[in-house]
Design a protein around this motif. Structure first.
Motif, PDB file in Angstrom:
ATOM      1  N   ALA A   1       0.836  -1.210   0.000  1.00  0.00           N
ATOM      2  CA  ALA A   1       0.000   0.000   0.000  1.00  0.00           C
ATOM      3  C   ALA A   1       0.866   1.252   0.000  1.00  0.00           C
ATOM      4  N   GLU A   2       1.965   1.221   0.729  1.00  0.00           N
ATOM      5  CA  GLU A   2       2.872   2.379   0.776  1.00  0.00           C
ATOM      6  C   GLU A   2       3.514   2.600  -0.583  1.00  0.00           C
ATOM      7  N   LYS A   3       3.882   1.526  -1.276  1.00  0.00           N
ATOM      8  CA  LYS A   3       4.450   1.651  -2.630  1.00  0.00           C
ATOM      9  C   LYS A   3       3.435   2.269  -3.580  1.00  0.00           C
ATOM     10  N   TYR A   4       2.195   1.781  -3.528  1.00  0.00           N
ATOM     11  CA  TYR A   4       1.167   2.307  -4.426  1.00  0.00           C
ATOM     12  C   TYR A   4       0.856   3.771  -4.113  1.00  0.00           C
ATOM     13  N   GLN A   5       0.938   4.132  -2.844  1.00  0.00           N
ATOM     14  CA  GLN A   5       0.738   5.530  -2.470  1.00  0.00           C
ATOM     15  C   GLN A   5       1.844   6.401  -3.072  1.00  0.00           C
ATOM     16  N   ARG A   6       3.097   5.920  -3.006  1.00  0.00           N
ATOM     17  CA  ARG A   6       4.210   6.675  -3.610  1.00  0.00           C
ATOM     18  C   ARG A   6       4.038   6.782  -5.117  1.00  0.00           C
ATOM     19  N   VAL A   7       3.616   5.695  -5.755  1.00  0.00           N
ATOM     20  CA  VAL A   7       3.366   5.736  -7.201  1.00  0.00           C
ATOM     21  C   VAL A   7       2.306   6.787  -7.501  1.00  0.00           C
ATOM     22  N   SER A   8       1.226   6.775  -6.758  1.00  0.00           N
ATOM     23  CA  SER A   8       0.138   7.727  -6.970  1.00  0.00           C
ATOM     24  C   SER A   8       0.624   9.171  -6.825  1.00  0.00           C
ATOM     25  N   GLU A   9       1.402   9.442  -5.791  1.00  0.00           N
ATOM     26  CA  GLU A   9       1.912  10.796  -5.566  1.00  0.00           C
ATOM     27  C   GLU A   9       2.854  11.229  -6.688  1.00  0.00           C
ATOM     28  N   GLN A  10       3.738  10.327  -7.108  1.00  0.00           N
ATOM     29  CA  GLN A  10       4.691  10.679  -8.157  1.00  0.00           C
ATOM     30  C   GLN A  10       4.014  10.827  -9.517  1.00  0.00           C
ATOM     31  N   VAL A  11       3.019   9.999  -9.804  1.00  0.00           N
ATOM     32  CA  VAL A  11       2.297  10.123 -11.067  1.00  0.00           C
ATOM     33  C   VAL A  11       1.553  11.458 -11.108  1.00  0.00           C
ATOM     34  N   ALA A  12       1.001  11.876  -9.970  1.00  0.00           N
ATOM     35  CA  ALA A  12       0.291  13.156  -9.918  1.00  0.00           C
ATOM     36  C   ALA A  12       1.210  14.331 -10.257  1.00  0.00           C
ATOM     37  N   GLU A  13       2.514  14.162 -10.063  1.00  0.00           N
ATOM     38  CA  GLU A  13       3.480  15.226 -10.337  1.00  0.00           C
ATOM     39  C   GLU A  13       4.091  15.145 -11.739  1.00  0.00           C
ATOM     40  N   VAL A  14       3.685  14.169 -12.531  1.00  0.00           N
ATOM     41  CA  VAL A  14       4.254  14.000 -13.871  1.00  0.00           C
ATOM     42  C   VAL A  14       3.987  15.235 -14.724  1.00  0.00           C
ATOM     43  N   ALA A  15       5.024  15.686 -15.392  1.00  0.00           N
ATOM     44  CA  ALA A  15       4.907  16.756 -16.397  1.00  0.00           C
ATOM     45  C   ALA A  15       5.809  16.362 -17.556  1.00  0.00           C
ATOM     46  N   VAL A  16       5.220  16.203 -18.715  1.00  0.00           N
ATOM     47  CA  VAL A  16       5.975  15.851 -19.919  1.00  0.00           C
ATOM     48  C   VAL A  16       6.105  17.115 -20.756  1.00  0.00           C
ATOM     49  N   HIS A  17       7.339  17.471 -21.093  1.00  0.00           N
ATOM     50  CA  HIS A  17       7.625  18.677 -21.870  1.00  0.00           C
ATOM     51  C   HIS A  17       7.907  18.278 -23.313  1.00  0.00           C
ATOM     52  N   GLU A  18       7.432  19.079 -24.243  1.00  0.00           N
ATOM     53  CA  GLU A  18       7.622  18.783 -25.668  1.00  0.00           C
ATOM     54  C   GLU A  18       7.758  20.099 -26.429  1.00  0.00           C
ATOM     55  N   VAL A  19       8.543  20.053 -27.512  1.00  0.00           N
ATOM     56  CA  VAL A  19       8.718  21.195 -28.410  1.00  0.00           C
ATOM     57  C   VAL A  19       8.311  20.733 -29.801  1.00  0.00           C
ATOM     58  N   SER A  20       7.561  21.561 -30.510  1.00  0.00           N
ATOM     59  CA  SER A  20       7.133  21.200 -31.854  1.00  0.00           C
ATOM     60  C   SER A  20       8.332  21.127 -32.788  1.00  0.00           C
ATOM     61  N   ARG A  21       8.184  20.346 -33.832  1.00  0.00           N
ATOM     62  CA  ARG A  21       9.286  20.173 -34.794  1.00  0.00           C
ATOM     63  C   ARG A  21       9.633  21.482 -35.486  1.00  0.00           C
ATOM     64  N   ASP A  22       8.634  22.347 -35.651  1.00  0.00           N
ATOM     65  CA  ASP A  22       8.881  23.622 -36.328  1.00  0.00           C
ATOM     66  C   ASP A  22       9.357  24.709 -35.360  1.00  0.00           C
ATOM     67  N   GLY A  23       9.442  24.386 -34.076  1.00  0.00           N
ATOM     68  CA  GLY A  23       9.933  25.342 -33.085  1.00  0.00           C
ATOM     69  C   GLY A  23       8.934  26.411 -32.695  1.00  0.00           C
ATOM     70  N   LEU A  24       7.701  26.315 -33.167  1.00  0.00           N
ATOM     71  CA  LEU A  24       6.699  27.330 -32.848  1.00  0.00           C
ATOM     72  C   LEU A  24       6.125  27.182 -31.447  1.00  0.00           C
ATOM     73  N   VAL A  25       6.129  25.953 -30.921  1.00  0.00           N
ATOM     74  CA  VAL A  25       5.387  25.650 -29.700  1.00  0.00           C
ATOM     75  C   VAL A  25       6.263  24.903 -28.702  1.00  0.00           C
ATOM     76  N   ARG A  26       6.182  25.313 -27.446  1.00  0.00           N
ATOM     77  CA  ARG A  26       6.756  24.591 -26.305  1.00  0.00           C
ATOM     78  C   ARG A  26       5.603  24.393 -25.332  1.00  0.00           C
ATOM     79  N   LEU A  27       5.460  23.161 -24.828  1.00  0.00           N
ATOM     80  CA  LEU A  27       4.344  22.927 -23.923  1.00  0.00           C
ATOM     81  C   LEU A  27       4.647  21.802 -22.946  1.00  0.00           C
ATOM     82  N   SER A  28       3.781  21.702 -21.946  1.00  0.00           N
ATOM     83  CA  SER A  28       3.855  20.624 -20.963  1.00  0.00           C
ATOM     84  C   SER A  28       2.452  20.085 -20.741  1.00  0.00           C
ATOM     85  N   VAL A  29       2.364  18.766 -20.565  1.00  0.00           N
ATOM     86  CA  VAL A  29       1.107  18.130 -20.193  1.00  0.00           C
ATOM     87  C   VAL A  29       1.330  17.347 -18.912  1.00  0.00           C
ATOM     88  N   GLY A  30       0.274  17.223 -18.111  1.00  0.00           N
ATOM     89  CA  GLY A  30       0.332  16.443 -16.887  1.00  0.00           C
ATOM     90  C   GLY A  30      -0.077  15.005 -17.136  1.00  0.00           C
TER      91      GLY A  30
END
Length: 164
Positions: free
Chosen positions: A28-57
């Motif tokens: 249960a403690e492991k799953y709680q840590r997974v849940s907390e860390q997943v909630a903090e996920v932020a994936v950063h991406e830049v468009s191929r043309d360089g027009l856009v920089r963004l992050s999604v959760g």
């Protein structure tokens, strides 16, 4: 974690229950840590043309968006396509981030780990491999035809009447 062996003497049964309860608490403690860390996920991406920089959760929702000043040089359709393609590429990387968390926390139940990661893969599938590199640069649609001028009043017509 092995299942407890109940029965036999009372001391052994109590020891098995305590071992089993400790294993459940650790899991249960492991799953709680997974849940907390997943909630903090932020994936950063830049468009191929360089027009856009963004992050999604982890939910796939847009968290941050930057649009380059170069966007003034492209059509709205091109900018919109760049944003959407970049969001989809970022979302497709969420499953990998969750997989890294599951591994780093040490979730040892392969079925649970795979179910968690595959739920993200299903929600945010990777872009099609046959997508051409220019796919995020859609050509704008043809401009609308010019507006027609209203018909002039034909009071000054010198020709024959149409009803004749």
């Amino acid at each position: 974690m092995t299942e407890p062996v109940f029965g036999g003497d009372e001391v052994r049964t109590e020891q098995e229950i305590a071992r089993w309860a400790a294993g459940v608490a650790a899991k249960a403690e492991k799953y709680q840590r997974v849940s907390e860390q997943v909630a903090e996920v932020a994936v950063h991406e830049v468009s191929r043309d360089g027009l856009v920089r963004l992050s999604v959760g982890a939910s796939g929702a847009l968290q941050h968006l930057e649009i380059s000043d170069k966007a003034r040089e492209v059509s709205g359709a091109t900018l919109a396509a760049s944003i959407m393609t970049t969001i989809r590429r970022a979302q497709a990387r969420i499953a990998g981030a969750v997989s890294e968390i599951v591994t780093s926390v040490g979730v040892d139940d392969p079925g649970t780990a795979e179910a968690l990661v595959s739920s993200y893969r299903q929600r945010f599938p990777p872009p099609a491999p046959d997508t051409p590199p220019w796919a995020d640069q859609v050509r704008p649609s043809a401009p609308p035809p010019p507006a027609r001028r209203p018909v002039q009043d034909d009071e000054d017509w010198d020709g024959p009447a149409v009803t004749e």
